[in-house]
Design an enzyme around this catalytic site. Structure first.
Site, PDB file in Angstrom:
ATOM      1  NE  ARG A 283      -2.627   1.105   3.756  1.00  0.00           N
ATOM      2  CZ  ARG A 283      -3.085   0.849   4.850  1.00  0.00           C
ATOM      3  NH1 ARG A 283      -4.565   0.666   4.657  1.00  0.00           N
ATOM      4  NH2 ARG A 283      -2.963   0.839   6.063  1.00  0.00           N
TER       5      ARG A 283
ATOM      6  NE  ARG B 163      -1.009   3.641   7.821  1.00  0.00           N
ATOM      7  CZ  ARG B 163      -2.162   3.322   8.307  1.00  0.00           C
ATOM      8  NH1 ARG B 163      -3.343   3.611   7.457  1.00  0.00           N
ATOM      9  NH2 ARG B 163      -2.314   2.563   9.471  1.00  0.00           N
TER      10      ARG B 163
HETATM   11  P1  AMP Z   1      -5.684   2.667  11.261  1.00  0.00           P
HETATM   12  O1  AMP Z   1      -5.466   3.549  10.172  1.00  0.00           O
HETATM   13  O2  AMP Z   1      -7.166   2.460  11.409  1.00  0.00           O
HETATM   14  O3  AMP Z   1      -5.195   1.392  10.657  1.00  0.00           O
HETATM   15  O4  AMP Z   1      -4.948   2.849  12.506  1.00  0.00           O
HETATM   16  C1  AMP Z   1      -3.701   3.134  12.618  1.00  0.00           C
HETATM   17  C2  AMP Z   1      -3.147   3.094  14.137  1.00  0.00           C
HETATM   18  O5  AMP Z   1      -3.549   4.036  15.144  1.00  0.00           O
HETATM   19  C3  AMP Z   1      -3.696   1.622  14.817  1.00  0.00           C
HETATM   20  O6  AMP Z   1      -2.483   0.557  14.392  1.00  0.00           O
HETATM   21  C4  AMP Z   1      -3.324   2.277  16.243  1.00  0.00           C
HETATM   22  O7  AMP Z   1      -2.390   2.251  16.866  1.00  0.00           O
HETATM   23  C5  AMP Z   1      -3.970   3.632  16.319  1.00  0.00           C
HETATM   24  N1  AMP Z   1      -5.613   3.533  16.342  1.00  0.00           N
HETATM   25  C6  AMP Z   1      -6.526   3.972  15.348  1.00  0.00           C
HETATM   26  N2  AMP Z   1      -7.720   3.891  15.677  1.00  0.00           N
HETATM   27  C7  AMP Z   1      -7.501   3.501  17.012  1.00  0.00           C
HETATM   28  C8  AMP Z   1      -8.677   3.070  18.036  1.00  0.00           C
HETATM   29  N3  AMP Z   1     -10.007   3.131  17.903  1.00  0.00           N
HETATM   30  N4  AMP Z   1      -8.048   2.530  19.136  1.00  0.00           N
HETATM   31  C9  AMP Z   1      -6.786   2.424  19.521  1.00  0.00           C
HETATM   32  N5  AMP Z   1      -5.731   2.796  18.483  1.00  0.00           N
HETATM   33  C10 AMP Z   1      -6.301   3.117  17.252  1.00  0.00           C
END
Ligand code: AMP
Length: 218
Positions: A132, A164
């Site tokens: 990605r 990322r």
């Molecule tokens: P994502 O882009 O949704 O994959 O989120 C990236 C990172 O942000 C995750 O691996 C977590 O470290 C953190 N994160 C995002 N959403 C949450 C959530 N609802 N609760 C806890 N950590 C979160």
């Protein structure tokens, strides 16, 4: 009778297509997408106190502590101009967050329309995530399956696309483990409430999109 508005949670593993579908549905139904991951990445970039705390967890693929996420959602939802249609993308991710969210929605007299689980097997997720590439405008690409028209540049805004830091193979595997351990119990949680709808996330993007639209009767 249900109150006006469409209120969705997109549940699924990292790389399952929640963000892509949330952006497509958001345009179609005129909703706002709340991506806790995007909000946290912005906070890290801006080096806010939230960002400084969140960074160490995110770098390791771990979840940011529930209390911080809960505060963040509470602040968003209590804003007076919060729109009536919304999609939660990446929230809730633990049972504590889900329980808190139920309570918060009840307090403000809102209910969920559906929780959409986008399911994709691990092997595909690893390939999707490690390949990605993203743009700061929110567009996402893949080095094999969805290349930009001009190499390294976003089709939409022309900015440089990048990987990322948590999409490296090591962190991706950790994120998947965290997903199975902490987020998968939510499937059962929402199933018991009669809200869960499952979509096959391995299908073509447009087929997934149409499946979601039919779930919400749109
Ligand atoms: P994502 O882009 O949704 O994959 O989120 C990236 C990172 O942000 C995750 O691996 C977590 O470290 C953190 N994160 C995002 N959403 C949450 C959530 N609802 N609760 C806890 N950590 C979160």
């Amino acid at each position: 009778m249900k109150e006006k508005g469409i209120h969705l949670i997109f549940l699924g593993p990292p790389g399952g297509g929640k963000g892509t579908q949330a952006r497509m549905i958001m345009e179609k139904i005129n909703a706002i997408q709340i991506s806790t991951g995007d909000i946290l990445r912005q906070a890290v970039k801006d080096a806010t106190p939230l960002g400084k705390t969140a960074k160490s967890f995110m770098d390791k693929g771990e979840l940011v502590p529930d209390d911080l996420i809960i505060d963040l959602i509470k602040e968003k939802l209590s804003s007076p101009d919060f729109p009536s249609n919304w999609i939660m993308d990446g929230f809730p991710r633990t049972e504590k967050q889900a329980q808190y969210f139920d309570k918060l929605l009840k307090d403000i007299n809102l209910s969920l329309t559906a929780v959409i689980e986008i399911s994709v097997p691990d092997q595909i997720l690893i390939e999707r995530l490690t390949g990605r590439r993203v743009c700061k405008c929110g567009e996402t690409y893949h080095i094999i399956y969805n290349k930009p028209k001009v190499e390294g540049k976003c089709n939409k805004c022309g900015n440089e696309i990048y990987q990322r830091s948590d999409d490296s193979e090591k962190v991706v595997k950790d994120r998947l483990m965290v997903y199975y351990k902490q987020t998968v119990p939510l499937i059962d949680y929402y199933q018991k409430q009669g809200l869960l709808k499952k979509v096959d996330g391995t299908q073509d993007i447009n087929k997934v999109f149409n499946d979601i639209l039919s779930i919400i009767n749109y």
